[in-house]
Design a protein around this motif. Sequence first.
Motif, mmCIF file in Angstrom:
data_model
loop_
_atom_site.group_PDB
_atom_site.id
_atom_site.type_symbol
_atom_site.label_atom_id
_atom_site.label_comp_id
_atom_site.label_asym_id
_atom_site.label_seq_id
_atom_site.Cartn_x
_atom_site.Cartn_y
_atom_site.Cartn_z
ATOM 1 N N SER A 218 19.337 153.555 -34.218
ATOM 2 C CA SER A 218 20.492 153.714 -35.096
ATOM 3 C C SER A 218 20.298 154.893 -36.052
ATOM 4 C CB SER A 218 20.723 152.432 -35.902
ATOM 5 O OG SER A 218 19.666 152.199 -36.807
ATOM 6 N N ARG A 219 19.028 155.288 -36.255
ATOM 7 C CA ARG A 219 18.740 156.436 -37.117
ATOM 8 C C ARG A 219 18.572 157.737 -36.328
ATOM 9 N NH1 ARG A 219 15.772 152.315 -39.641
ATOM 10 N NH2 ARG A 219 13.845 152.877 -38.541
ATOM 11 N N THR A 220 18.083 157.622 -35.087
ATOM 12 C CA THR A 220 17.870 158.832 -34.282
ATOM 13 C C THR A 220 19.059 159.150 -33.376
ATOM 14 O OG1 THR A 220 16.806 157.577 -32.483
ATOM 15 C CG2 THR A 220 15.382 158.384 -34.259
ATOM 16 N N TYR A 221 19.971 158.186 -33.194
ATOM 17 C CA TYR A 221 21.136 158.339 -32.314
ATOM 18 C C TYR A 221 20.710 158.613 -30.874
ATOM 19 C CZ TYR A 221 23.349 158.811 -36.857
ATOM 20 O OH TYR A 221 23.753 158.596 -38.154
ATOM 21 N N GLU A 222 19.571 158.098 -30.502
ATOM 22 C CA GLU A 222 19.053 158.242 -29.139
ATOM 23 C C GLU A 222 18.502 156.889 -28.702
ATOM 24 O OE1 GLU A 222 18.957 160.274 -26.575
ATOM 25 O OE2 GLU A 222 17.689 158.797 -25.583
ATOM 26 N N CYS A 223 19.163 156.292 -27.706
ATOM 27 C CA CYS A 223 18.822 154.916 -27.296
ATOM 28 C C CYS A 223 17.722 154.851 -26.248
ATOM 29 C CB CYS A 223 20.065 154.214 -26.747
ATOM 30 S SG CYS A 223 21.419 154.058 -27.902
ATOM 31 N N MET A 224 17.644 155.857 -25.387
ATOM 32 C CA MET A 224 16.815 155.733 -24.188
ATOM 33 C C MET A 224 15.348 155.451 -24.504
ATOM 34 S SD MET A 224 16.336 158.296 -20.944
ATOM 35 C CE MET A 224 15.279 159.466 -21.810
ATOM 36 N N TYR A 225 14.727 156.266 -25.333
ATOM 37 C CA TYR A 225 13.293 156.120 -25.554
ATOM 38 C C TYR A 225 12.924 154.842 -26.311
ATOM 39 C CZ TYR A 225 12.237 160.654 -23.533
ATOM 40 O OH TYR A 225 12.074 161.701 -22.659
ATOM 41 N N PRO A 226 13.642 154.468 -27.379
ATOM 42 C CA PRO A 226 13.321 153.190 -28.021
ATOM 43 C C PRO A 226 13.458 151.987 -27.090
ATOM 44 C CG PRO A 226 14.646 154.529 -29.481
ATOM 45 C CD PRO A 226 14.644 155.224 -28.161
ATOM 46 N N LEU A 227 14.512 151.989 -26.271
ATOM 47 C CA LEU A 227 14.722 150.852 -25.371
ATOM 48 C C LEU A 227 13.716 150.859 -24.222
ATOM 49 C CD1 LEU A 227 18.621 150.662 -25.224
ATOM 50 C CD2 LEU A 227 17.046 149.191 -26.467
ATOM 51 N N LEU A 228 13.414 152.057 -23.681
ATOM 52 C CA LEU A 228 12.391 152.136 -22.638
ATOM 53 C C LEU A 228 11.027 151.718 -23.175
ATOM 54 C CD1 LEU A 228 13.160 155.403 -20.625
ATOM 55 C CD2 LEU A 228 13.283 153.038 -19.816
ATOM 56 N N GLY A 229 10.717 152.151 -24.394
ATOM 57 C CA GLY A 229 9.459 151.749 -25.014
ATOM 58 C C GLY A 229 9.377 150.242 -25.200
ATOM 59 N N THR A 230 10.488 149.644 -25.631
ATOM 60 C CA THR A 230 10.538 148.186 -25.800
ATOM 61 C C THR A 230 10.324 147.480 -24.465
ATOM 62 O OG1 THR A 230 12.042 148.399 -27.683
ATOM 63 C CG2 THR A 230 11.979 146.263 -26.564
ATOM 64 N N ALA A 231 10.984 147.981 -23.419
ATOM 65 C CA ALA A 231 10.835 147.375 -22.092
ATOM 66 C C ALA A 231 9.388 147.456 -21.612
ATOM 67 C CB ALA A 231 11.768 148.066 -21.097
ATOM 68 N N VAL A 232 8.743 148.604 -21.832
ATOM 69 C CA VAL A 232 7.342 148.771 -21.415
ATOM 70 C C VAL A 232 6.433 147.827 -22.181
ATOM 71 C CG1 VAL A 232 5.396 150.377 -21.421
ATOM 72 C CG2 VAL A 232 7.634 151.153 -20.631
ATOM 73 N N ILE A 233 6.675 147.666 -23.482
ATOM 74 C CA ILE A 233 5.847 146.766 -24.285
ATOM 75 C C ILE A 233 5.986 145.331 -23.792
ATOM 76 C CG2 ILE A 233 5.538 145.775 -26.587
ATOM 77 C CD1 ILE A 233 6.369 148.516 -27.712
#
Length: 258
Positions: A218-233
């Motif tokens: 919500s602060r970076t306006y970029e969803c892909m990397y935070p969500l991919l990182g969450t999925a990997v974790i």
Amino acid sequence: MAYLTQQFEMLSALASDGEKLTAWQDGFLKFYRAFLANDRWLQYIEGVGTTLVVTAVALAIGVILGGTVAMVRVAHDQQRPHHRNALLGFVNALLKIYVTVIRGTPMMVQLLIMGMVIFASSRNFTMVGALTLGINSGAYVSEIIRGGLMAVDPGQMEAGRSLGLNYMTTMLKIVIPQAIRSILPALGNEFIVLLKDTSLITVIGGKELLYAAQGIYSRTYECMYPLLGTAVIYLVLVMIFTWLLGKFERRLAQSDRR
């Protein structure tokens, strides 16, 4: 880390000047903003810690509640035809309603009811989510345990009672140890499902791993990397716990052969 920061600042300056970045450079910028800028990786770690705490609390509630429900229902089913206990029958009927309702309604709806209706005045959304997950898990665990207990040869119960043991002692000393072997894989699977379901508590404001990722994108306006990182974790956590459960099952099997 200093080198990465320098590269980030240089590429950010180029992007600000309107320079066209390569795909790798653009990917690096997004990755840095999602995980390294302002020590955002600490938010993921905090989210993992909360996720594990919620899973542990929900698992404890689920096992205690599910075990109690299973014991009551098995005790009711094992009554002699002409020696029925009316109180036990009433409690068993209530527990059947509980299991039917919980297993027949979506987890999301249960979370919303608990967070916005029953505990609407509470601000501790994370623990409300853990309680809801535990109640939900209890219904599934009860059926897993009940199935394992009912799968044990009824002659085992009769043998224990013929030796002068009461019902509870027979269950604890004879029946349950035999049932554990058959229910352990299913309980392990329920634990894995519970770990992943913690992500759902974000709908009521629970602050776990996915909540941390949502705050970042919500602060970076970029969803892909935070969500991919969450999925990997989540994937890594599941793989670790699957390995630990497999190791525990093998050790239990070895102890049975001795």
